[in-house]
Structures are given as C-alpha cells and as structure tokens.
Design an enzyme around this catalytic site. Structure first.
Site, PDB file in Angstrom:
ATOM      1  N   SER A   1      87.340  24.572-128.695  1.00  0.00           N
ATOM      2  CA  SER A   1      86.842  23.361-128.073  1.00  0.00           C
ATOM      3  C   SER A   1      85.324  23.335-127.898  1.00  0.00           C
ATOM      4  O   SER A   1      84.763  22.268-127.678  1.00  0.00           O
ATOM      5  CB  SER A   1      87.520  23.185-126.713  1.00  0.00           C
ATOM      6  OG  SER A   1      87.181  24.270-125.863  1.00  0.00           O
TER       7      SER A   1
ATOM      8  N   LYS B   1      77.906  24.154-122.537  1.00  0.00           N
ATOM      9  CA  LYS B   1      79.075  23.308-122.786  1.00  0.00           C
ATOM     10  C   LYS B   1      79.313  22.416-121.571  1.00  0.00           C
ATOM     11  O   LYS B   1      79.113  22.848-120.425  1.00  0.00           O
ATOM     12  CB  LYS B   1      80.282  24.233-123.040  1.00  0.00           C
ATOM     13  CG  LYS B   1      81.589  23.535-123.343  1.00  0.00           C
ATOM     14  CD  LYS B   1      82.674  24.572-123.638  1.00  0.00           C
ATOM     15  CE  LYS B   1      84.010  23.946-123.963  1.00  0.00           C
ATOM     16  NZ  LYS B   1      85.049  24.971-124.236  1.00  0.00           N
TER      17      LYS B   1
ATOM     18  N   SER C   1      88.289  29.283-127.905  1.00  0.00           N
ATOM     19  CA  SER C   1      87.299  28.203-128.019  1.00  0.00           C
ATOM     20  C   SER C   1      85.860  28.620-128.215  1.00  0.00           C
ATOM     21  O   SER C   1      85.009  27.758-128.446  1.00  0.00           O
ATOM     22  CB  SER C   1      87.371  27.296-126.797  1.00  0.00           C
ATOM     23  OG  SER C   1      88.429  26.415-126.972  1.00  0.00           O
TER      24      SER C   1
HETATM   25  N1  GLN Z   1      92.577  25.761-129.093  1.00  0.00           N
HETATM   26  C1  GLN Z   1      93.047  26.306-127.859  1.00  0.00           C
HETATM   27  C2  GLN Z   1      93.618  25.224-126.998  1.00  0.00           C
HETATM   28  O1  GLN Z   1      93.552  24.088-127.384  1.00  0.00           O
HETATM   29  C3  GLN Z   1      91.947  27.056-127.179  1.00  0.00           C
HETATM   30  C4  GLN Z   1      91.136  26.246-126.262  1.00  0.00           C
HETATM   31  C5  GLN Z   1      90.151  27.049-125.480  1.00  0.00           C
HETATM   32  O2  GLN Z   1      89.958  28.228-125.710  1.00  0.00           O
HETATM   33  N2  GLN Z   1      89.566  26.381-124.497  1.00  0.00           N
HETATM   34  O3  GLN Z   1      94.140  25.482-125.952  1.00  0.00           O
END
Ligand code: GLN
Length: 475
Positions: free
Chosen positions: A152, A77, A176
């Site tokens: 994400s 990532k 994420s």
């Molecule tokens: N969807 C969550 C957020 O927007 C999780 C994001 C993540 O785990 N990086 O914060």
C-alpha cells in the site's frame, strides 16, 4: 546540479560547502513538480521545507553539530501523523483531518534534523497491494507509468524510485513496504514488531503494523532505522531493547552465512519461472562462495495468506469502529435521520469498497457463531508459524525468498480479482505473522525490463545481521 547518492555523501558535500539544504529542497521540489502524473504526493510542504532548510543551513554554517539526518529530504506515507498537517490515510473519511500531535517517528526525524517534504499517497488505510485503492487516485510506477508501483505504500516507494525524496517512511502490515520496494527497484525494510513505535501511525491491524523505510541504499535504511527505533512511553508494544547503531555495525568484513529457503516458496506455481530461476541461480552462487544455503520444508505456505486476511480484517473491524463520524472525520449530509442512519450513511460513503469489504469480513470472523472456526483457528496457525520460525532460526541466520511472485503488473489488471491480488502477499506476510524483520533488496532485473527483489528475513531483533547480509549481497 544537485545529485544524490547516499546520505553520507550528501553530508560530506554539505560540510564541504558544495551544496546546501536549501539547494537540496529546491531540487526535490522541482523534481516533484515535474512528475505530477505519478500521483505520489497528496500534499507537498513547500514553504515549510524551504524555511527548515534555511534554518538548518544557518545552524550548520554557524558551526553547530549536524543531526544524524541533517537536511535529509523525507516523505511520509499518509498514515503517519504530523502535527498540524492533514493525515487522511488515503481515505475520504479522513479527508482534511488534521493531526493534533506528532507520531513518535516524526518527532525522532525532526530531532535529527530531517526535512519532511510532504505526505505520500497510499492505498486507503494501507489496505492493498497496488495503490489502486486510494480515494485520491492510483499511483504510477515511474519505470512504466502503465504499471502499478505496488502497495500500500506506493507513493513512498515511487518517491524514492523517481528521486522525489531521499528516503520515505511507509507502513508494513503484510508487505506494504517490501512489495512496492520490489516493484520499484528500491530497498524496503520492515523491522521486527516492536522495534519502532506505532504511536501516531493510523492503525490497520495493530499486532502486525510496523513503520518501515524506503531508500536507495542499505546504508541509508540502516541510518534511518537507528534514528526512528526505540522504546516509547506512548506505545507499550515497543521493545525496551537498546537500539544498535545500525549504520556503523553494518560495515563488517564479508563472511559466510547460514541461510535457509522455503522449498515450497520457490516451487510455487504462482511464481514467475524466470524469477524463480534467478533466485535459484543466486542460491547456487552463494553455495559456491561457501555459504550454507539449505531448502526447508514449509507445507503451510498456502495457509499463510488466508491466516493473514482472517486476523488482519478482524483487527481492522475492531480498530475502525472509531470512525463513527461523530468525533472526527467525514459525516454524510443527512437531515431528519437518527444516529444509526448517520453511522450507516457516513461509513458506507466515507469508506471505499476495499475497506468496507474488509470490515465486513473481519466482523464476520469475529461473530459469535464463527469466532472459533476462523479467528481462533487463525491464531493457532499463527502460533504454529511462530514455532516454525523459532525452529528455523535455531539453525539458520536468515531465510531468503523472492519478495513478490511477479513483477509490477498493469494498472487495472488485478483490480477485479481479489484472490490474485491477495497472492501478491504470499512471501511477505510470514514476517508480519511472526513479527520478524524483513527487507527487500533490488538485486534483479527481469527480461521484461522490470526490477525485482530478494527478500531476506532474520530472527527477532536481528536487524543487524539482516543489514549486513543485505549490504554484502548488494556490493
Ligand atoms: N497487501 C496487504 C494487504 O492489503 C498488505 C498491506 C500492508 O502491508 N499494509 O493487507
């Protein structure tokens, strides 16, 4: 024709001379080239990957022992530092920024002879649940390209889903890794907080962030976890606990487990009824097989998403002060301006909308007049949640739930409705708030044709139990 089923089988075919790392790299490079519309990769390290494969083939053929991830094709990532390579966090503010050191996980992957094939698209600074917040365009779900892959770590999930890599590394602050794994029908593992070093992971909310793994099988996730876990001089929040050899400890005779589920989670009005029914059916089946599966009261369910967003935005607002356009990153072109104008212009044009919104929210909850009402209160809720987990794990070995309340939604469907988007995290943020490990395994298919997963959480540093139960349920 090259085919991949698991790292173990791949290694056998390498040892038998039925394939080579070079063949594998070419296979994945052409798979990536065939699917540019998925937008899963921001950059592919084509030549480097081929060179590394040639080196590994020669080394193996000369009789040298193989590393644990010998020739394994990995994507990372775009928040994980790989020395000499761009790491942009899906953001314009870091566009073209080159990392000057390796993240510890990268160091460990390379030591065990993995081949890093490219960096993968993600929501800007890992903020999002749909991968629509990337400055470099949305990622598409390979099963239905009009749908999101989740976020994400969307690019990392789709890469495993569409066969563009064998495994991928993502990061999980509130879901994420597990949420996109659920939307894409692959395995997504977030370890305990402190299991894997965060050195070289671009921070979002430091007391929540953990690097996680995407794979097709539980075995591959276990093997990768054992490689990238462990104490690190560069990150004092990593545990000194020895790292089990998860890949071998995983294989045990099937046994009966003591499992809990949160009653309110399965009764939540936001949960797709068909998904709820499928989980209830699984619960019944597990009971019939002799497992203990008990409902647990969890009246704080509706508080966990707000608690998560208060705390993570607070941490982000502090972490992101480093992006000042002075030391590194994008600087807005301005003439005759003073320092403040330069900060403002650079940060308001360099960061995307979602990141700006969260910095403002985080700055607000930390401001003198509101600190106690929001930040302190949220810390107290976090403590209560932690106590709840201690209580549950005193009696049970695992907590199960859906991973996400719905299957993958359409691109654009929720982008104007932040609250609906935040609700996608309702089942995943608990594990990050209390620091326990959690995994999403692709057990189900909805009548709409899309996959969805079961989330399994276990006590701190009980990854082995989590992997064993996952393996048992997947076989
Ligand atoms: N969807 C969550 C957020 O927007 C999780 C994001 C993540 O785990 N990086 O914060």
């Amino acid at each position: 024709m090259f085919r991949f089923s698991s790292i173990k089988d791949y290694h056998t075919t390498l040892q038998n001379g039925q394939t080579t790392c070079v063949e594998a790299v070419h296979f994945y490079l052409s798979a990536i080239k065939e699917k540019p519309q998925l937008n899963a990769f921001l950059e592919v390290f084509e030549e480097e990957a081929i060179c590394e494969a040639e080196r590994l083939d020669a080394k193996r053929i000369s009789g040298a022992p193989m590393g644990k991830l010998h020739g394994v094709i990995v994507g990372i990532k775009d928040v994980i530092c790989y020395k000499g390579h761009v790491v942009s966090a899906g953001s314009k503010i870091l566009e073209n920024f080159k990392s000057i050191y390796h993240a510890t996980v990268v160091e460990k992957l390379l030591q065990e002879e993995a081949i890093i094939i490219g960096r993968q698209n993600c929501d800007e600074f890992a903020m999002g649940s749909s991968n629509e917040n990337s400055a470099f365009g949305a990622v598409r779900n390979a099963l239905d390209e009009s749908r999101v892959p989740g976020g994400s770590s969307g690019g990392s999930a789709v890469s495993v889903q569409a066969g563009l890599t064998m495994i991928s590394l993502g990061s999980d602050t509130g879901g994420s890794v597990r949420q996109p794994a659920d939307f894409c029908g692959v395995v997504g593992l977030k370890p305990s907080y402190g299991r894997i070093s965060r050195y070289g992971l671009i921070a979002y909310a430091s007391s929540f962030d953990q690097i996680g793994i995407f794979s097709k099988t539980v075995d591959d996730a276990a093997l990768c976890l054992e490689v990238i876990s462990g104490a690190d001089d560069f990150d004092s929040t990593v545990s000194e606990k020895p790292v089990p050899t998860y890949s071998t400890e995983l294989k045990v005779a099937p046994r009966k487990y003591r499992i809990a589920y949160f009653k309110q989670a399965l009764e939540h009005p936001g949960l797709d009824p068909e998904m709820g029914a499928a989980i209830m059916e699984l619960i019944e089946q597990l009971r019939q097989e002799g497992h203990i599966v008990d409902p647990i009261e969890f009246d704080l369910l509706n508080h966990i998403v707000p608690t998560y967003y208060v705390l993570t935005t607070a941490e982000a607002s502090s972490n992101f002060s480093r992006f000042d356009a002075v030391r590194f990153g994008y600087r807005a072109p301005l003439i005759n301006s003073d320092l403040n104008d330069m900060y403002k212009a650079s940060r308001s044009t360099g960061f995307g909308k979602e990141v700006q919104r969260r910095i403002m929210l985080g700055t607000f909850v930390l401001s003198a007049g509101y600190f106690d009402a929001y930040f302190t209160k949220a810390q107290q809720v976090r403590r209560i949640l932690f106590n709840k987990s201690v209580d549950v794990f005193g009696k049970y070995e695992a907590i199960i739930s859906p991973t996400v309340p719905s299957t993958a939604f359409k691109i654009g469907e929720k982008s104007d409705d932040q609250v609906a988007m935040f609700l996608a995290d309702i089942y995943t943020v608990f594990a990050n708030l209390v620091g326990i490990p959690a995994i999403s395994i692709p057990l189900f298919t909805h009548s709409n044709g899309l996959p969805f997963g079961l989330q399994i959480m276990t006590n701190h540093f009980e990854e082995t139990t989590m992997l064993q139960l996952s393996d048992q349920l997947m076989s």
